[in-house]
Scaffold this active site. Structure first.
Site, short mmCIF file in Angstrom:
data_model
loop_
_atom_site.label_atom_id
_atom_site.label_comp_id
_atom_site.label_asym_id
_atom_site.label_seq_id
_atom_site.Cartn_x
_atom_site.Cartn_y
_atom_site.Cartn_z
N ASP A 171 -54.90 58.62 89.57
CA ASP A 171 -54.83 58.92 91.00
C ASP A 171 -56.23 58.79 91.60
OD1 ASP A 171 -54.62 60.18 93.57
OD2 ASP A 171 -52.88 61.30 92.85
N GLU A 207 -46.93 50.08 83.28
CA GLU A 207 -45.89 49.71 84.25
C GLU A 207 -46.51 49.33 85.59
OE1 GLU A 207 -43.86 52.59 81.39
OE2 GLU A 207 -45.79 52.50 82.43
N GLU A 230 -49.58 48.39 86.22
CA GLU A 230 -50.43 47.21 86.09
C GLU A 230 -49.62 45.93 86.25
OE1 GLU A 230 -53.66 45.34 82.90
OE2 GLU A 230 -52.70 47.28 82.54
#
Length: 212
Positions: free
Chosen positions: A118, A193, A195
């Site tokens: 994040d 996922e 990426e």
């Protein structure tokens, strides 16, 4: 990214204590007994749905891997992958990554992966970024003398911040890639996922490798 609630996730985790650790503080300094070997241990902080850490464990059976994730739903999804594979060198932790120093003894880890963390873009959120100095202090404590950090993101602002933060902390860079998927490094790259989703849109992926 917060995932939608899945009622099955928590019961599934509770039914599989051999694969998921919910009280990691009890294993501090004892992770090799959990794996039943003395192979090096690598930890992904914020594993999401677990694609990366599962693939790494499959690819490198001579190494031990731990996927750490706070969201119960994400851990449940990763656990489903592990139940299919039953990899002996993979463990999952359902806990907050900020407690890393409470989960691992000094020098117990060989490497740390930070994938698409994040970005916490607001200035008041800086201390929550996983490359902020207080996190770096924890990483330095739990990594062994040859330990390293690998960091990937699609967020240029977070990447630039991380370069500065690590440099100011005295870390040494072993590699910096501004467009990972267009580099020779892409051949051995294991994707998450997120990426795959971002790269398909033409978004450059940034990566760095560094050590203390």
């Amino acid at each position: 990214m917060r995932l939608r609630n899945k009622p099955w996730a928590k019961p599934l985790i509770e039914e599989n204590p051999d694969f998921v650790v919910t009280e990691p503080t009890k294993l501090k300094g004892k992770w090799h007994t959990r794996f039943q070997n003395n192979n090096p241990i690598f930890v992904e902080i914020g594993m999401g749905k677990g694609r990366f850490i599962v693939e790494m464990a499959k690819k490198n059976p001579e190494k031990n891997y731990i996927g750490l994730e706070l969201q119960t739903v994400a851990v449940g999804i990763a656990l489903k992958k592990q139940l299919e594979e039953k990899l002996p060198n993979l463990q999952l932790i359902c806990a907050n990554g900020s407690g890393l120093g409470e989960y691992f003894e000094k020098g117990e880890i060989a490497g740390i992966y930070l994938n698409f963390s994040d970005p916490w873009p607001k200035k008041r959120q800086t201390k929550r970024r996983l490359t902020y100095k207080t996190f770096l202090e924890q990483y330095k404590e739990v990594l062994d003398s040859n330990g390293h950090i690998e960091f990937k993101t699609d967020n240029q602002g977070l990447f630039e911040y991380s370069l500065v933060s690590m440099n100011n902390f005295g870390m040494k860079f072993d590699g910096v890639w501004l467009d990972l998927h267009s580099s020779p490094e892409a051949e051995d790259n294991v994707m998450t996922e997120y990426e795959e989703k971002f790269s398909k849109k033409g978004q450059p992926i940034f990566k760095l490798e560094a050590h203390f």
